[in-house]
Design a protein around this motif. Structure first.
Motif, short mmCIF file in Angstrom:
data_model
loop_
_atom_site.label_atom_id
_atom_site.label_comp_id
_atom_site.label_asym_id
_atom_site.label_seq_id
_atom_site.Cartn_x
_atom_site.Cartn_y
_atom_site.Cartn_z
N ALA A 167 0.84 -1.19 0.00
CA ALA A 167 0.00 0.00 0.00
C ALA A 167 0.88 1.25 0.00
CB ALA A 167 -0.91 -0.01 1.22
N VAL A 168 0.28 2.37 -0.36
CA VAL A 168 0.96 3.67 -0.36
C VAL A 168 0.17 4.59 0.56
CG1 VAL A 168 1.65 5.64 -1.77
CG2 VAL A 168 1.81 3.33 -2.71
N TRP A 169 0.89 5.41 1.36
CA TRP A 169 0.20 6.29 2.30
C TRP A 169 0.83 7.67 2.28
CZ3 TRP A 169 3.06 8.52 6.19
CH2 TRP A 169 4.31 7.93 6.46
N ALA A 170 0.07 8.65 2.73
CA ALA A 170 0.58 10.01 2.87
C ALA A 170 -0.29 10.75 3.86
CB ALA A 170 0.59 10.74 1.52
N THR A 171 0.29 11.75 4.51
CA THR A 171 -0.46 12.61 5.43
C THR A 171 -0.58 13.99 4.83
OG1 THR A 171 1.55 13.25 6.63
CG2 THR A 171 0.36 11.30 7.42
N VAL A 172 -1.57 14.75 5.31
CA VAL A 172 -1.80 16.07 4.73
C VAL A 172 -0.67 17.04 5.05
CG1 VAL A 172 -4.31 15.80 4.72
CG2 VAL A 172 -3.18 16.73 6.75
N ASP A 173 0.15 16.72 6.06
CA ASP A 173 1.27 17.60 6.38
C ASP A 173 2.55 17.23 5.62
OD1 ASP A 173 1.99 15.29 7.68
OD2 ASP A 173 1.86 16.13 9.71
N GLY A 174 2.45 16.32 4.64
CA GLY A 174 3.56 16.09 3.73
C GLY A 174 4.34 14.81 3.94
N ASP A 175 4.10 14.09 5.02
CA ASP A 175 4.79 12.81 5.21
C ASP A 175 4.19 11.77 4.28
OD1 ASP A 175 6.65 11.11 6.22
OD2 ASP A 175 5.73 10.90 8.21
N HIS A 176 4.99 10.82 3.84
CA HIS A 176 4.48 9.82 2.91
C HIS A 176 5.39 8.61 2.90
CE1 HIS A 176 7.47 12.01 0.55
NE2 HIS A 176 7.60 10.89 -0.17
N ARG A 204 -2.46 11.28 12.22
CA ARG A 204 -2.55 12.48 11.39
C ARG A 204 -3.48 12.21 10.21
NH1 ARG A 204 3.60 13.32 9.98
NH2 ARG A 204 3.55 11.05 10.20
N ALA A 205 -4.16 13.24 9.78
CA ALA A 205 -5.07 13.10 8.65
C ALA A 205 -4.28 12.76 7.39
CB ALA A 205 -5.86 14.39 8.45
N GLY A 206 -4.88 11.96 6.53
CA GLY A 206 -4.19 11.58 5.31
C GLY A 206 -4.96 10.52 4.55
N ALA A 207 -4.24 9.69 3.82
CA ALA A 207 -4.87 8.68 2.97
C ALA A 207 -3.99 7.44 2.88
CB ALA A 207 -5.13 9.23 1.58
N VAL A 234 -0.38 10.29 -4.45
CA VAL A 234 -0.98 10.23 -3.11
C VAL A 234 -0.44 11.35 -2.23
CG1 VAL A 234 -1.28 8.80 -1.06
CG2 VAL A 234 -1.38 7.76 -3.32
N ARG A 235 0.84 11.64 -2.34
CA ARG A 235 1.43 12.73 -1.55
C ARG A 235 0.76 14.06 -1.90
NH1 ARG A 235 6.24 12.19 -3.20
NH2 ARG A 235 6.47 13.98 -4.59
N GLU A 236 0.53 14.29 -3.19
CA GLU A 236 -0.07 15.55 -3.62
C GLU A 236 -1.56 15.61 -3.32
OE1 GLU A 236 0.90 15.66 -7.73
OE2 GLU A 236 3.05 15.97 -7.39
N ARG A 288 4.81 -4.78 13.90
CA ARG A 288 5.34 -3.71 14.71
C ARG A 288 4.26 -2.66 14.90
NH1 ARG A 288 6.13 0.24 10.97
NH2 ARG A 288 6.33 -0.46 8.82
N ALA A 289 4.46 -1.81 15.89
CA ALA A 289 3.56 -0.67 16.02
C ALA A 289 3.88 0.27 14.86
CB ALA A 289 3.79 0.04 17.36
N GLY A 290 2.92 0.46 14.00
CA GLY A 290 3.21 1.07 12.72
C GLY A 290 3.40 2.57 12.79
N HIS A 291 3.99 3.11 11.71
CA HIS A 291 4.07 4.55 11.53
C HIS A 291 2.68 5.07 11.23
CE1 HIS A 291 4.76 2.49 7.65
NE2 HIS A 291 3.87 3.37 7.24
N THR A 292 2.51 6.36 11.32
CA THR A 292 1.22 6.94 10.99
C THR A 292 1.12 7.10 9.50
OG1 THR A 292 2.13 9.17 11.25
CG2 THR A 292 1.08 8.16 13.17
N GLY A 293 -0.11 7.17 9.05
CA GLY A 293 -0.31 7.37 7.62
C GLY A 293 -1.73 7.81 7.35
#
Length: 293
Positions: A167-176, A204-207, A234-236, A288-293
């Motif tokens: 999967a691919v993920w990104a947050t509205v604050d630019g992390d991806h 964090r909000a994102g997709a 997805v980042r954009e 693992r305890a995952g990163h946010t996305g």
């Protein structure tokens, strides 16, 4: 003087008869081919969900595009449904092969995932049981799959992967990122296979965007390039409407010149409520305890 018409020889008559018969067979063959295409497309449409679940703060969108080679359709799917305990389940996958047989097998996989998930609340165990179930019917086919559970209380996304693209993920604050979670073999290949689970708390909000390899690969277009292209999209568009984001991701498939089925499933989420939420303890090697996305 009127030109004399020479009588056709027996061999010429035979040739015309043969040509006529072949023309009729070709017409019948084309009609049969079209009928099989229509049947495969109808199967595909009926087996995809008519609607997808949603919750306050979580919106879902999906797209599907059939293959561009006649009968080569029917192998990809996406799904989303609500479980009795309140969680939401999502799956996406790709069945080996194409045509009506692949579409029918895809339906079996999708129904099996739904049935098992109502009794099992661990995505890795869901895949493990479905794997053994598919092997028991001995169809000789296999399927890649990603299975996700979303807990609306903890705002946690649990995932397990059976040979499927990440999967691919990104947050509205630019992390991806690309969720390179540990996976295992596709479904239907090895009895008793285990599937590790990875947990991500959505702080964090994102997709999150789930795709099949028809989105990512095409003639002369490698998987890595496709993942990079989807990651940029997805980042954009992490804060965009999920329908718009799904449409933009599908455009990546058009740019690769893909010939395979292509499916995309978008999970557009707000941020989790503040405050720590303890994650369940996993079995050794479970994730693992995952990163946010």
């Amino acid at each position: 003087m009127t030109p004399r018409r020479h009588p056709r020889s027996a061999s010429a008559d035979d040739l015309l008869t043969t040509l006529g018969r072949l023309t009729a067979q070709a017409r019948e063959g084309a009609e049969f081919h079209r009928a099989r295409v229509e049947l495969a497309e109808a199967l595909q449409r009926e087996m995809l969900p008519a609607s997808l679940p949603a919750l306050p703060g979580l919106r879902i969108a999906a797209r599907y595009q059939p293959a561009r080679r006649g009968l080569d359709i029917g192998g990809d799917w996406y799904d989303g449904f609500r479980l009795p305990q309140g969680a939401l389940a999502f799956s996406i996958g790709d069945v080996q092969g194409h045509d009506v047989e692949a579409a029918a097998f895809m339906g079996q996989v999708r129904i099996a995932l739904r049935a098992v998930a109502t009794a099992v609340d661990d995505p890795g165990e869901v895949l493990s049981r479905v794997n053994d179930l598919l092997l028991s019917v001995n169809r000789g086919l296999f399927a890649t799959c990603s299975f996700f559970l979303f807990d609306p209380d903890s705002w946690e996304l649990q995932s397990a992967r059976a040979g499927h693209v990440p999967a691919v993920w990104a947050t509205v604050d630019g992390d991806h990122g690309i969720a390179e979670d540990q996976g295992a073999l596709p479904l239907g290949m090895l009895p008793g296979a285990g599937y590790p689970v990875t947990r991500h708390r959505l702080t964090r909000a994102g997709a999150w965007v789930l795709v099949t390899d028809g989105i990512l690969e095409g003639p002369g277009f490698p998987l890595e390039a496709g993942l990079a292209a989807v990651s940029r999209v997805v980042r954009e568009g992490a804060g965009a409407d999920p329908e718009d984001l799904a449409a933009e991701v599908m455009k990546v498939a058009d740019s690769t010149g893909h010939l395979d089925d292509a499916a995309v499933l978008v999970l557009r989420h707000d941020a989790a409520a503040p405050g720590p939420v303890p994650l369940p303890e996993g079995r050794p090697g479970e994730g693992r305890a995952g990163h946010t996305g």
